[in-house]
Design a protein around this motif. Sequence first.
Motif, PDB file in Angstrom:
ATOM      1  N   SER A 149       0.798  -1.230   0.000  1.00  0.00           N
ATOM      2  CA  SER A 149       0.000   0.000   0.000  1.00  0.00           C
ATOM      3  C   SER A 149       0.828   1.277   0.000  1.00  0.00           C
ATOM      4  O   SER A 149       0.339   2.322  -0.446  1.00  0.00           O
ATOM      5  CB  SER A 149      -0.948   0.006   1.205  1.00  0.00           C
ATOM      6  OG  SER A 149      -0.247  -0.258   2.400  1.00  0.00           O
ATOM      7  N   TYR A 150       2.075   1.235   0.471  1.00  0.00           N
ATOM      8  CA  TYR A 150       2.857   2.472   0.507  1.00  0.00           C
ATOM      9  C   TYR A 150       3.200   2.962  -0.891  1.00  0.00           C
ATOM     10  O   TYR A 150       3.501   4.135  -1.076  1.00  0.00           O
ATOM     11  CB  TYR A 150       4.132   2.276   1.333  1.00  0.00           C
ATOM     12  CG  TYR A 150       3.841   2.082   2.799  1.00  0.00           C
ATOM     13  CD1 TYR A 150       3.253   3.085   3.557  1.00  0.00           C
ATOM     14  CD2 TYR A 150       4.128   0.866   3.424  1.00  0.00           C
ATOM     15  CE1 TYR A 150       2.981   2.896   4.891  1.00  0.00           C
ATOM     16  CE2 TYR A 150       3.850   0.673   4.755  1.00  0.00           C
ATOM     17  CZ  TYR A 150       3.273   1.688   5.495  1.00  0.00           C
ATOM     18  OH  TYR A 150       2.988   1.488   6.821  1.00  0.00           O
ATOM     19  N   ARG A 151       3.167   2.072  -1.888  1.00  0.00           N
ATOM     20  CA  ARG A 151       3.332   2.533  -3.271  1.00  0.00           C
ATOM     21  C   ARG A 151       2.279   3.583  -3.611  1.00  0.00           C
ATOM     22  O   ARG A 151       2.504   4.442  -4.470  1.00  0.00           O
ATOM     23  CB  ARG A 151       3.136   1.365  -4.248  1.00  0.00           C
ATOM     24  CG  ARG A 151       4.207   0.312  -4.298  1.00  0.00           C
ATOM     25  CD  ARG A 151       3.869  -0.652  -5.424  1.00  0.00           C
ATOM     26  NE  ARG A 151       4.788  -1.766  -5.542  1.00  0.00           N
ATOM     27  CZ  ARG A 151       4.730  -2.673  -6.521  1.00  0.00           C
ATOM     28  NH1 ARG A 151       3.789  -2.571  -7.454  1.00  0.00           N
ATOM     29  NH2 ARG A 151       5.591  -3.662  -6.563  1.00  0.00           N
ATOM     30  N   THR A 198       0.783   5.880  -1.656  1.00  0.00           N
ATOM     31  CA  THR A 198       0.771   7.194  -1.020  1.00  0.00           C
ATOM     32  C   THR A 198       1.085   8.244  -2.080  1.00  0.00           C
ATOM     33  O   THR A 198       1.848   7.989  -3.026  1.00  0.00           O
ATOM     34  CB  THR A 198       1.811   7.277   0.110  1.00  0.00           C
ATOM     35  OG1 THR A 198       3.122   7.021  -0.423  1.00  0.00           O
ATOM     36  CG2 THR A 198       1.519   6.274   1.218  1.00  0.00           C
ATOM     37  N   PHE A 257      11.927   1.641   8.728  1.00  0.00           N
ATOM     38  CA  PHE A 257      10.577   1.468   9.273  1.00  0.00           C
ATOM     39  C   PHE A 257      10.746   0.906  10.682  1.00  0.00           C
ATOM     40  O   PHE A 257      10.928  -0.296  10.862  1.00  0.00           O
ATOM     41  CB  PHE A 257       9.750   0.517   8.405  1.00  0.00           C
ATOM     42  CG  PHE A 257       8.269   0.523   8.690  1.00  0.00           C
ATOM     43  CD1 PHE A 257       7.763   0.800   9.963  1.00  0.00           C
ATOM     44  CD2 PHE A 257       7.368   0.252   7.673  1.00  0.00           C
ATOM     45  CE1 PHE A 257       6.402   0.811  10.209  1.00  0.00           C
ATOM     46  CE2 PHE A 257       5.995   0.254   7.907  1.00  0.00           C
ATOM     47  CZ  PHE A 257       5.512   0.535   9.188  1.00  0.00           C
ATOM     48  N   HIS A 312       8.054  -3.985   2.706  1.00  0.00           N
ATOM     49  CA  HIS A 312       7.602  -2.704   2.154  1.00  0.00           C
ATOM     50  C   HIS A 312       8.801  -1.876   1.673  1.00  0.00           C
ATOM     51  O   HIS A 312       8.741  -1.234   0.619  1.00  0.00           O
ATOM     52  CB  HIS A 312       6.850  -1.906   3.214  1.00  0.00           C
ATOM     53  CG  HIS A 312       5.439  -2.343   3.436  1.00  0.00           C
ATOM     54  ND1 HIS A 312       4.491  -2.329   2.441  1.00  0.00           N
ATOM     55  CD2 HIS A 312       4.809  -2.799   4.554  1.00  0.00           C
ATOM     56  CE1 HIS A 312       3.326  -2.753   2.923  1.00  0.00           C
ATOM     57  NE2 HIS A 312       3.500  -3.042   4.195  1.00  0.00           N
ATOM     58  N   LEU A 344       9.564  -0.690  -2.107  1.00  0.00           N
ATOM     59  CA  LEU A 344       9.575   0.727  -2.462  1.00  0.00           C
ATOM     60  C   LEU A 344      10.840   1.096  -3.236  1.00  0.00           C
ATOM     61  O   LEU A 344      10.787   1.856  -4.215  1.00  0.00           O
ATOM     62  CB  LEU A 344       9.455   1.597  -1.214  1.00  0.00           C
ATOM     63  CG  LEU A 344       8.067   1.773  -0.616  1.00  0.00           C
ATOM     64  CD1 LEU A 344       8.139   2.647   0.619  1.00  0.00           C
ATOM     65  CD2 LEU A 344       7.098   2.370  -1.640  1.00  0.00           C
ATOM     66  N   TRP A 358      10.552  10.873   1.552  1.00  0.00           N
ATOM     67  CA  TRP A 358       9.178  10.553   1.970  1.00  0.00           C
ATOM     68  C   TRP A 358       9.276  10.103   3.416  1.00  0.00           C
ATOM     69  O   TRP A 358      10.127   9.273   3.755  1.00  0.00           O
ATOM     70  CB  TRP A 358       8.641   9.447   1.071  1.00  0.00           C
ATOM     71  CG  TRP A 358       7.340   8.814   1.476  1.00  0.00           C
ATOM     72  CD1 TRP A 358       6.087   9.287   1.246  1.00  0.00           C
ATOM     73  CD2 TRP A 358       7.168   7.550   2.126  1.00  0.00           C
ATOM     74  NE1 TRP A 358       5.143   8.407   1.730  1.00  0.00           N
ATOM     75  CE2 TRP A 358       5.780   7.336   2.270  1.00  0.00           C
ATOM     76  CE3 TRP A 358       8.050   6.574   2.611  1.00  0.00           C
ATOM     77  CZ2 TRP A 358       5.257   6.185   2.878  1.00  0.00           C
ATOM     78  CZ3 TRP A 358       7.538   5.435   3.210  1.00  0.00           C
ATOM     79  CH2 TRP A 358       6.151   5.251   3.343  1.00  0.00           C
ATOM     80  N   ASN A 374       7.074   9.777   7.511  1.00  0.00           N
ATOM     81  CA  ASN A 374       5.855   9.951   8.302  1.00  0.00           C
ATOM     82  C   ASN A 374       5.938  11.223   9.129  1.00  0.00           C
ATOM     83  O   ASN A 374       7.021  11.757   9.402  1.00  0.00           O
ATOM     84  CB  ASN A 374       5.598   8.733   9.189  1.00  0.00           C
ATOM     85  CG  ASN A 374       6.637   8.530  10.273  1.00  0.00           C
ATOM     86  OD1 ASN A 374       7.826   8.788  10.084  1.00  0.00           O
ATOM     87  ND2 ASN A 374       6.206   8.038  11.426  1.00  0.00           N
ATOM     88  N   PHE A 423       1.834  11.113   5.929  1.00  0.00           N
ATOM     89  CA  PHE A 423       3.152  11.187   5.297  1.00  0.00           C
ATOM     90  C   PHE A 423       3.313  12.490   4.525  1.00  0.00           C
ATOM     91  O   PHE A 423       2.343  13.058   4.016  1.00  0.00           O
ATOM     92  CB  PHE A 423       3.349  10.014   4.330  1.00  0.00           C
ATOM     93  CG  PHE A 423       3.447   8.690   5.023  1.00  0.00           C
ATOM     94  CD1 PHE A 423       4.665   8.191   5.443  1.00  0.00           C
ATOM     95  CD2 PHE A 423       2.301   7.942   5.273  1.00  0.00           C
ATOM     96  CE1 PHE A 423       4.746   6.980   6.105  1.00  0.00           C
ATOM     97  CE2 PHE A 423       2.369   6.727   5.926  1.00  0.00           C
ATOM     98  CZ  PHE A 423       3.596   6.241   6.348  1.00  0.00           C
ATOM     99  N   TRP A 434      -4.616   6.935   1.571  1.00  0.00           N
ATOM    100  CA  TRP A 434      -3.882   5.997   0.726  1.00  0.00           C
ATOM    101  C   TRP A 434      -4.134   4.534   1.070  1.00  0.00           C
ATOM    102  O   TRP A 434      -3.900   3.651   0.233  1.00  0.00           O
ATOM    103  CB  TRP A 434      -2.373   6.264   0.844  1.00  0.00           C
ATOM    104  CG  TRP A 434      -1.883   6.248   2.267  1.00  0.00           C
ATOM    105  CD1 TRP A 434      -1.823   7.316   3.123  1.00  0.00           C
ATOM    106  CD2 TRP A 434      -1.418   5.117   3.000  1.00  0.00           C
ATOM    107  NE1 TRP A 434      -1.335   6.918   4.348  1.00  0.00           N
ATOM    108  CE2 TRP A 434      -1.079   5.572   4.293  1.00  0.00           C
ATOM    109  CE3 TRP A 434      -1.239   3.770   2.701  1.00  0.00           C
ATOM    110  CZ2 TRP A 434      -0.577   4.714   5.278  1.00  0.00           C
ATOM    111  CZ3 TRP A 434      -0.748   2.908   3.672  1.00  0.00           C
ATOM    112  CH2 TRP A 434      -0.425   3.388   4.941  1.00  0.00           C
TER     113      TRP A 434
END
Length: 340
Positions: free
Chosen positions: A135-137, A139, A164, A192, A196, A272, A274, A282, A302
């Motif tokens: 899912s971070y792709r 954002t 992370f 993740h 990324l 990028w 948080n 983010f 996101w």
Amino acid sequence: MLDRTEQGRSTGTLKPRIAFLGTGWIGLNRMEAMVAAGSAEVVAVCDPSEEMRSKACELASEAEAVGSLEEVLDIAPDGIVIATPSALHAGQAIAALERGIAVFCQKPLGRTAAEVEEVVAAAAKADRLLGVDLSYRCTEGMTRIRDLVRAQEFGHIFAVELEFHNAYGPDKDWFYNRTLSGGGCLIDLGVHLADLALWTLDFPQVETVQGGLFRGGRRLGGGSEEVEDYAAASIRLQTGTSVRLSCSWNLHAGQDAVISARFFGTEGSAQWRNVGGSFFDFTAERYRGTAAEVLACPPDDWGPRAACAWLRQLSLDPGFDPGACSYLHSAQIIDRIYGR
């Protein structure tokens, strides 16, 4: 003459019939987004918890609550969303694909690269859409950075740094069982980061991988059955780019989480990260010398974006997307850090 299914797919108006296997927090979140968008017909929910099944049926009152994967498959949905413990992902995904059902799975797709390869091969053989909730792709910040990197706005990217760190740890026992989880924080969070880096750089070949795993401050030896709570790795890509990543559970981080990805190029860089320790907010910035430009900032919904993108694609074409082969690349990096 086209039948209803073919007509709907040709016009993009068909609502795919979707089943949910695992309706905990993430499963419910993805279901809620699909239902709210009016883009899916939820036909079945399956979860060992009666409470979770009931919550799911509140969101999708027409769905049938069933007790097993086989019952879900017998309903013959167009697609299935899998949000179960990691040990089950590969087997459940393959079972669905072999029945001609498209799959959207929580990460990791498999506990090892071999399991991931089996799932991708099953999807290709069945000619069915396969998605993974990386899912971070999705954002806004990472999407902007990826586009700028691929447009060579930063020149040659020679270094990438990703982290992370979670001040907490998982609250379910299976995460701490290597057989059930495939590993610790590395396979939970590090997947993740590896994804990324490779996704942003358009999946270059990997030359070397070196890593270290720790548990309670102790370095773990090869073949240890303990799961790590800290992992760090150094990766060299065929392009000459150096990638460093680190991740952890229960770290003294000074805030709930520290999450970031930094890309350093010969003509500029980008970050990028948080905001204020948040797991959800983010920001992204690009840099040239001492100048900074904001690329993205909260709010940004996101979380369910990858699931909804898979659903849109399913409504248009349920066939295999060769882009799914990319899931194997990050799994191979994770394997090499584990020494498998």
